[in-house]
Design a protein around this motif. Sequence first.
Motif, PDB file in Angstrom:
ATOM      1  N   LYS A 224       0.851  -1.194   0.000  1.00  0.00           N
ATOM      2  CA  LYS A 224       0.000   0.000   0.000  1.00  0.00           C
ATOM      3  C   LYS A 224       0.883   1.239   0.000  1.00  0.00           C
ATOM      4  N   LYS A 225       0.367   2.334  -0.563  1.00  0.00           N
ATOM      5  CA  LYS A 225       1.030   3.637  -0.486  1.00  0.00           C
ATOM      6  C   LYS A 225       2.487   3.571  -0.960  1.00  0.00           C
ATOM      7  N   TRP A 226       2.668   3.279  -2.236  1.00  0.00           N
ATOM      8  CA  TRP A 226       4.005   3.110  -2.787  1.00  0.00           C
ATOM      9  C   TRP A 226       4.929   4.281  -2.470  1.00  0.00           C
ATOM     10  N   HIS A 227       4.462   5.493  -2.685  1.00  0.00           N
ATOM     11  CA  HIS A 227       5.336   6.657  -2.509  1.00  0.00           C
ATOM     12  C   HIS A 227       5.746   6.836  -1.052  1.00  0.00           C
ATOM     13  N   TRP A 228       4.858   6.530  -0.126  1.00  0.00           N
ATOM     14  CA  TRP A 228       5.222   6.616   1.296  1.00  0.00           C
ATOM     15  C   TRP A 228       6.226   5.535   1.663  1.00  0.00           C
ATOM     16  N   LYS A 229       6.069   4.360   1.071  1.00  0.00           N
ATOM     17  CA  LYS A 229       7.025   3.283   1.345  1.00  0.00           C
ATOM     18  C   LYS A 229       8.421   3.680   0.879  1.00  0.00           C
ATOM     19  N   ALA A 230       8.501   4.308  -0.283  1.00  0.00           N
ATOM     20  CA  ALA A 230       9.800   4.719  -0.809  1.00  0.00           C
ATOM     21  C   ALA A 230      10.485   5.710   0.124  1.00  0.00           C
ATOM     22  N   ARG A 231       9.686   6.527   0.813  1.00  0.00           N
ATOM     23  CA  ARG A 231      10.258   7.549   1.693  1.00  0.00           C
ATOM     24  C   ARG A 231      10.548   7.046   3.102  1.00  0.00           C
ATOM     25  N   THR A 232       9.746   6.128   3.609  1.00  0.00           N
ATOM     26  CA  THR A 232       9.820   5.802   5.039  1.00  0.00           C
ATOM     27  C   THR A 232      10.195   4.366   5.368  1.00  0.00           C
ATOM     28  N   ALA A 233      10.174   3.465   4.392  1.00  0.00           N
ATOM     29  CA  ALA A 233      10.407   2.050   4.711  1.00  0.00           C
ATOM     30  C   ALA A 233      11.797   1.801   5.280  1.00  0.00           C
ATOM     31  N   ALA A 234      12.801   2.507   4.768  1.00  0.00           N
ATOM     32  CA  ALA A 234      14.157   2.292   5.276  1.00  0.00           C
ATOM     33  C   ALA A 234      14.245   2.634   6.763  1.00  0.00           C
ATOM     34  N   LEU A 235      13.618   3.737   7.145  1.00  0.00           N
ATOM     35  CA  LEU A 235      13.593   4.117   8.561  1.00  0.00           C
ATOM     36  C   LEU A 235      12.872   3.056   9.380  1.00  0.00           C
ATOM     37  N   TYR A 236      11.772   2.559   8.858  1.00  0.00           N
ATOM     38  CA  TYR A 236      10.990   1.553   9.568  1.00  0.00           C
ATOM     39  C   TYR A 236      11.801   0.280   9.796  1.00  0.00           C
ATOM     40  N   PHE A 237      12.409  -0.241   8.723  1.00  0.00           N
ATOM     41  CA  PHE A 237      13.170  -1.478   8.859  1.00  0.00           C
ATOM     42  C   PHE A 237      14.428  -1.277   9.691  1.00  0.00           C
ATOM     43  N   MET A 238      15.033  -0.087   9.611  1.00  0.00           N
ATOM     44  CA  MET A 238      16.232   0.191  10.388  1.00  0.00           C
ATOM     45  C   MET A 238      15.953   0.048  11.883  1.00  0.00           C
ATOM     46  N   GLN A 239      14.766   0.463  12.310  1.00  0.00           N
ATOM     47  CA  GLN A 239      14.420   0.410  13.720  1.00  0.00           C
ATOM     48  C   GLN A 239      13.785  -0.915  14.119  1.00  0.00           C
ATOM     49  N   THR A 240      13.259  -1.641  13.147  1.00  0.00           N
ATOM     50  CA  THR A 240      12.499  -2.844  13.456  1.00  0.00           C
ATOM     51  C   THR A 240      13.320  -4.126  13.346  1.00  0.00           C
ATOM     52  N   VAL A 241      14.196  -4.192  12.345  1.00  0.00           N
ATOM     53  CA  VAL A 241      14.988  -5.402  12.154  1.00  0.00           C
ATOM     54  C   VAL A 241      16.241  -5.312  13.012  1.00  0.00           C
ATOM     55  N   PRO A 242      16.367  -6.141  14.056  1.00  0.00           N
ATOM     56  CA  PRO A 242      17.564  -6.089  14.912  1.00  0.00           C
ATOM     57  C   PRO A 242      18.810  -6.436  14.126  1.00  0.00           C
ATOM     58  N   ALA A 243      19.898  -5.782  14.455  1.00  0.00           N
ATOM     59  CA  ALA A 243      21.156  -6.050  13.771  1.00  0.00           C
ATOM     60  C   ALA A 243      21.614  -7.472  14.038  1.00  0.00           C
TER      61      ALA A 243
END
Length: 350
Positions: A37-56
């Motif tokens: 959903k919301k392709w353009h929002w994903k392009a802008r915010t997904a990296a931030l989301y995964f950076m905080q959600t996926v543990p190193a």
Amino acid sequence: MSVLLIEAFYGGSHKQLMDLLQEELQEDCVLCTLPAKKWHWKARTAALYFMQTVPASTNYRFMPAHKLTHLQKVIGVKRNGDAYQSEGLPGQQKTRALGVLMKNGNVQSESGLCEAQPGLCTTQHEGLPSPGTAPARLNEAEASESTTSCQEEDKQQLTFNLCNVLSGQDYQQRPLHIAWPHRWEHDKDPETFFKVLLKLKEKDLPFQVSVLGEAFTEIPDIFSEAKKALGSSVLHWGYLPSKDDYFQALCMADVVISTAKHEFFGVAMVEAVYCGCYPLCPKALVYPEIFPAEYLYSTPEQLFKRLQNFCKRPDIVRKHLYKGETAGFAWAALGGKFRSLLAAEPREDL
């Protein structure tokens, strides 16, 4: 080898590729996703989301040695052979799915993430839980939406058989059948597509159209307007959840059209070519890299003229043999390349 797959738009061809990689690679594979959903929002915010959600986790980070050294210091793990293990866990269990530390088969409650058993893949279809405020807001916004297969009035068409629809019509005598198999969103430019079709209809040129592809909560107004204006020219309207029905629809079509303004590859167009459709694509984006020049158009006027000729002589496209190369896009050709890429040694320039 451990593989981390991240897909911020888990739907359509994106989902198809991720599922294929999971199935064919058969590795210790982890898939992290967000809804389609919301392709353009994903392009802008997904990296931030995964950076905080996926543990190193160094189990799957494709990094050179100097970056791994830094990561060791950050996440506080020690290296033992080729595997990174957490300190202080009974039996020195390896960190798995998304780096979540497991103890006695249970995920640590503070992580908020799901557990993947050894050798299995974890797929989170509806997005990952978020520990941060910004990703939380992203998820809340998406939770307010619901994905729909197609408009309510078209649900009765979801299971259909084009052979039955066309029964009694001589194949060579029936009107040109045009397919548009794309997401019902503005970046696929349905406005241009329908404008061209309505111009064909104004000139009383015979054709039928199947508008395929998935629709979401916010459907551009042009779809309902065009369906009404096209009237009896509509052969099928709406998303086909069955791949068999979808490929059958493409096999019965003569021409497949793209009017996209945004396209990284165009799986739907290549699939349609495999099914025997004559492709017409913009002379832009990725299309010139895939399709020979005769299948490209530069303006809507050029697209109209090509379709006008095809409407008058549908036998032209029905006898046509595609002149491009498609074998290179099959898994038989690409599988080894994916495996080599994922198994390659990290380089200093990464």
